[in-house]
Design an enzyme around this catalytic site. Structure first.
Site, PDB file in Angstrom:
ATOM      1  N   ASP A   1       0.816  -1.219   0.000  1.00 58.59           N
ATOM      2  CA  ASP A   1       0.000   0.000   0.000  1.00 58.59           C
ATOM      3  C   ASP A   1       0.841   1.256   0.000  1.00 58.59           C
ATOM      4  O   ASP A   1       2.028   1.224   0.278  1.00 58.59           O
ATOM      5  CB  ASP A   1      -0.856   0.025   1.264  1.00 58.59           C
ATOM      6  CG  ASP A   1      -2.098  -0.813   1.112  1.00 58.59           C
ATOM      7  OD1 ASP A   1      -2.460  -1.096  -0.038  1.00 58.59           O
ATOM      8  OD2 ASP A   1      -2.689  -1.178   2.141  1.00 58.59           O
TER       9      ASP A   1
ATOM     10  N   LYS B   1      -1.395   3.104  -5.913  1.00 61.84           N
ATOM     11  CA  LYS B   1      -1.750   3.930  -7.059  1.00 61.84           C
ATOM     12  C   LYS B   1      -1.754   3.088  -8.323  1.00 61.84           C
ATOM     13  O   LYS B   1      -0.708   2.780  -8.872  1.00 61.84           O
ATOM     14  CB  LYS B   1      -0.807   5.131  -7.213  1.00 61.84           C
ATOM     15  CG  LYS B   1       0.609   4.834  -6.836  1.00 61.84           C
ATOM     16  CD  LYS B   1       1.508   6.025  -7.057  1.00 61.84           C
ATOM     17  CE  LYS B   1       2.886   5.662  -6.561  1.00 61.84           C
ATOM     18  NZ  LYS B   1       3.892   6.585  -6.558  1.00 61.84           N
TER      19      LYS B   1
ATOM     20  N   MET C   1      -8.068   8.697  10.046  1.00 62.20           N
ATOM     21  CA  MET C   1      -8.693   9.220   8.822  1.00 62.20           C
ATOM     22  C   MET C   1      -9.632  10.379   9.128  1.00 62.20           C
ATOM     23  O   MET C   1     -10.666  10.532   8.476  1.00 62.20           O
ATOM     24  CB  MET C   1      -9.473   8.091   8.101  1.00 62.20           C
ATOM     25  CG  MET C   1      -8.593   6.941   7.710  1.00 62.20           C
ATOM     26  SD  MET C   1      -9.511   5.586   6.958  1.00 62.20           S
ATOM     27  CE  MET C   1     -10.297   4.867   8.393  1.00 62.20           C
TER      28      MET C   1
HETATM   29  N1  SAH Z   1      -4.228  -0.192   9.110  1.00 63.23           N
HETATM   30  C1  SAH Z   1      -3.703   1.115   9.417  1.00 63.23           C
HETATM   31  C2  SAH Z   1      -4.727   2.215   9.250  1.00 63.23           C
HETATM   32  C3  SAH Z   1      -5.157   2.415   7.833  1.00 63.23           C
HETATM   33  S1  SAH Z   1      -6.304   3.729   7.645  1.00 63.23           S
HETATM   34  C4  SAH Z   1      -3.133   1.084  10.831  1.00 63.23           C
HETATM   35  O1  SAH Z   1      -3.354   0.119  11.574  1.00 63.23           O
HETATM   36  O2  SAH Z   1      -2.422   2.014  11.193  1.00 63.23           O
HETATM   37  C5  SAH Z   1      -5.234   5.075   7.259  1.00 63.23           C
HETATM   38  C6  SAH Z   1      -5.168   6.043   8.417  1.00 63.23           C
HETATM   39  O3  SAH Z   1      -4.265   5.552   9.382  1.00 63.23           O
HETATM   40  C7  SAH Z   1      -4.657   7.414   8.067  1.00 63.23           C
HETATM   41  O4  SAH Z   1      -5.653   8.234   7.548  1.00 63.23           O
HETATM   42  C8  SAH Z   1      -4.188   7.912   9.400  1.00 63.23           C
HETATM   43  O5  SAH Z   1      -5.274   8.334  10.184  1.00 63.23           O
HETATM   44  C9  SAH Z   1      -3.656   6.637  10.025  1.00 63.23           C
HETATM   45  N2  SAH Z   1      -2.206   6.499   9.851  1.00 63.23           N
HETATM   46  C10 SAH Z   1      -1.555   5.539   9.186  1.00 63.23           C
HETATM   47  N3  SAH Z   1      -0.220   5.703   9.304  1.00 63.23           N
HETATM   48  C11 SAH Z   1      -0.033   6.787  10.074  1.00 63.23           C
HETATM   49  C12 SAH Z   1       1.105   7.456  10.593  1.00 63.23           C
HETATM   50  N4  SAH Z   1       2.360   7.041  10.324  1.00 63.23           N
HETATM   51  N5  SAH Z   1       0.922   8.538  11.367  1.00 63.23           N
HETATM   52  C13 SAH Z   1      -0.322   8.976  11.657  1.00 63.23           C
HETATM   53  N6  SAH Z   1      -1.424   8.386  11.196  1.00 63.23           N
HETATM   54  C14 SAH Z   1      -1.302   7.296  10.424  1.00 63.23           C
END
Ligand code: SAH
Length: 507
Positions: free
Chosen positions: A36, A58, A173
């Site tokens: 991803d 993408k 998100m």
């Molecule tokens: N499965 C992922 C979440 C996917 S949804 C997890 O467990 O982290 C995508 C959201 O995750 C983003 O919009 C943001 O809110 C959060 N996110 C993912 N990586 C991040 C990071 N390094 N710092 C802050 N927020 C993050």
């Protein structure tokens, strides 16, 4: 055909070291990796060269049914008998649509396993110095999607219950709905003064944290320009950051440091800079290439006992010599009886990996001074074999000759500028560089050649050089040297950079 399998692997939140041991092992052995957008690309370096890598973050022009496309791809790879890693940011089952992917695999009868990852929901707060629970402040936490506008009728999230729970709220998100979320929580009775923290790019060296209250966070975030990906943490625990923040207190936190060593050598320096909070940006300006033929070296090695000394001036020279011994069906016994000198600790260390401890390791790493130290041995009339770079500084050969030795200086490798370097350099400079590190005079010359001698691009950067020869070259080419290591090693360079910035903070 072996049976295919898909592992849904959590890559962790960003920092590539935050993946599980199992996840890393699977990356190292996978036939195919489907990843991803939020997965840190450094993890992909562990893939096998033959692995098929697909970026599904993408797929240009294929927005519709994207999740279905990914599901079909995973099913197809599994059915083709591949060992597939589906690498997802954070944890695969926390808002990662991993559940849907597992369902698709189950429906198609493709074998799969799940390897959990550290979710950004806990990692971003942890790196910002915010514990989600705390005996005095919060006894529960909820992880919520903020992708829906809470004022919309029939929203799937029960904001009222969450507001009244009194626990810590972690919103993923939520960037575009931040002000609506804050308003909803206020309308359900959370106090306007409730602390709120936003953590963008959590666990990455460019992590940004903003602290405010439910009343002002949306305005502050807009003013600071904090966008996705970010985690929002609502609750009194956010205040603890003042006392236990740790990640952004690192001496080089937030600094972008240019590393211009060769691809193979860069990682040690990058790792050390990263551990101190910097973002290491690797731009190898030199690459070590083998020569077309090694007749001269081979002849010298086949009758190595004609020599009294073998002087290694670099780890690269060590690699080539042992590679040729191997190619000739020889081994280190061919060097029996020779005295061996290693200039530089890295050179000596490389020799030790071949089971040889150098007879002499000069205290100085600078050619001239090192050779002067060799003068302690009687070099008059001695035969010296000196394998070195095709275009090398002549100091060692000249110094030894001046001591009366008869020197066979043999070119054993070549340094060249990698092809895509100019384009990469332009994009690196466009993002800005705070520190430029130089580990040899050739890294300076090569970078300046790429810049057509124009120092403007580096005028705001702090220039750090490993030693006096490198610094002299930098000055000669118009750079202003801010930092010079007192010990001329990678560790010495990093230490000098660190203390430079510590002093700057103290000022
Ligand atoms: N499965 C992922 C979440 C996917 S949804 C997890 O467990 O982290 C995508 C959201 O995750 C983003 O919009 C943001 O809110 C959060 N996110 C993912 N990586 C991040 C990071 N390094 N710092 C802050 N927020 C993050």
């Amino acid at each position: 055909m072996s049976e295919g399998i898909v592992w849904l692997v959590g890559a962790g939140p960003g920092d590539p070291e935050l993946i599980s041991v199992k996840g890393l092992r699977l990356i190292q052995s996978a036939d195919a990796i489907v990843y991803d957008r939020l997965v840190d690309k450094r993890l992909l370096r562990h893939a096998r060269a033959a692995a098929e890598l697909t970026d599904v973050g993408k797929i240009p022009g294929r927005r519709i049914n994207r999740q279905e496309d990914i599901n079909s791809l995973l099913v197809a790879l599994g059915q083709a008998g591949k060992r597939v890693v589906r690498l997802k940011g954070g944890d695969p089952f926390v808002f990662g649509r991993g559940g849907e992917e597992a369902e698709a695999l189950a429906d198609a009868g493709v074998r799969f396993e799940v390897v959990p990852g550290i979710t950004s929901a806990i990692a971003a707060p942890a790196y910002a110095g915010i514990p989600l629970t705390h005996r005095r402040l919060a006894s529960s936490f909820s992880v919520i999607t903020g992708s829906e506008d809470p004022t919309k009728p029939n929203t799937a999230v029960n904001w009222e219950a969450l507001a009244k729970s009194g626990g810590t709220l972690v919103v993923l998100m939520g960037q575009s709905n931040l002000s609506a979320i804050a308003r909803a929580l206020l309308s359900y009775g959370r106090a306007p003064q409730t602390p709120v923290a936003l953590v963008q790019w959590g666990t990455e060296p460019y992590q940004r944290t903003l602290v405010g209250t439910l009343a002002d966070i949306a305005d502050k975030a807009a003013a600071a320009g904090i966008g996705a990906p970010a985690v929002t943490i609502v609750g009194d625990v956010a205040r603890l950051r003042d006392t236990i923040g740790w990640f952004d207190d690192k001496p080089l936190f937030g600094k972008r440091a240019l590393v211009t060593r060769t691809r193979t050598q860069a990682s040690a320096l990058s790792d050390m800079l990263t551990q101190r909070g910097a973002q290491a940006v690797e731009l190898p300006t030199i690459e070590i290439q083998p020569l077309d033929e090694y007749d001269q070296l081979d002849r010298a090695l086949m009758s190595a006992r004609r020599y009294d000394w073998l002087v290694f001036s670099s780890a690269n020279a060590v690699d080539v010599v042992f590679g040729r011994l191997d190619a000739l069906g020889l081994d280190s016994r061919a060097l029996h009886g020779l005295k061996i000198a290693a200039i530089g600790t890295a050179t000596a260390r490389r020799l030790r990996t071949h089971g040889i401890s150098a007879d002499f390791i000069p205290a100085s790493f600078v050619g001239e001074a090192a050779v002067e130290e060799l003068g302690a041995y009687d070099m008059g009339g001695k035969r010296v074999l000196l394998p070195q770079a095709e275009i090398a500084r002549d100091a060692i050969r000249r110094g030894l000759a001046a001591l009366g030795a008869s020197v066979d200086a043999i070119a054993v490798y070549r340094t060249v500028t990698p092809q895509d370097t100019t384009d990469r350099l332009m994009s690196v400079l466009a993002d800005g560089i705070d520190i430029a590190t130089f580990t040899s005079s050739s890294t300076v010359s090569n970078l300046m050649a790429l810049l057509d001698g124009n120092t403007d691009a580096l005028k705001d950067a702090t220039i750090a050089c490993i030693g006096p020869i490198t610094a002299a070259r930098a000055v000669e080419l118009g750079l202003k040297v801010d930092i010079m290591a007192s010990e001329y090693t990678i560790a010495g360079l990093v230490e000098a950079v660190e203390s430079h910035f510590q002093q700057e903070v103290a000022k």
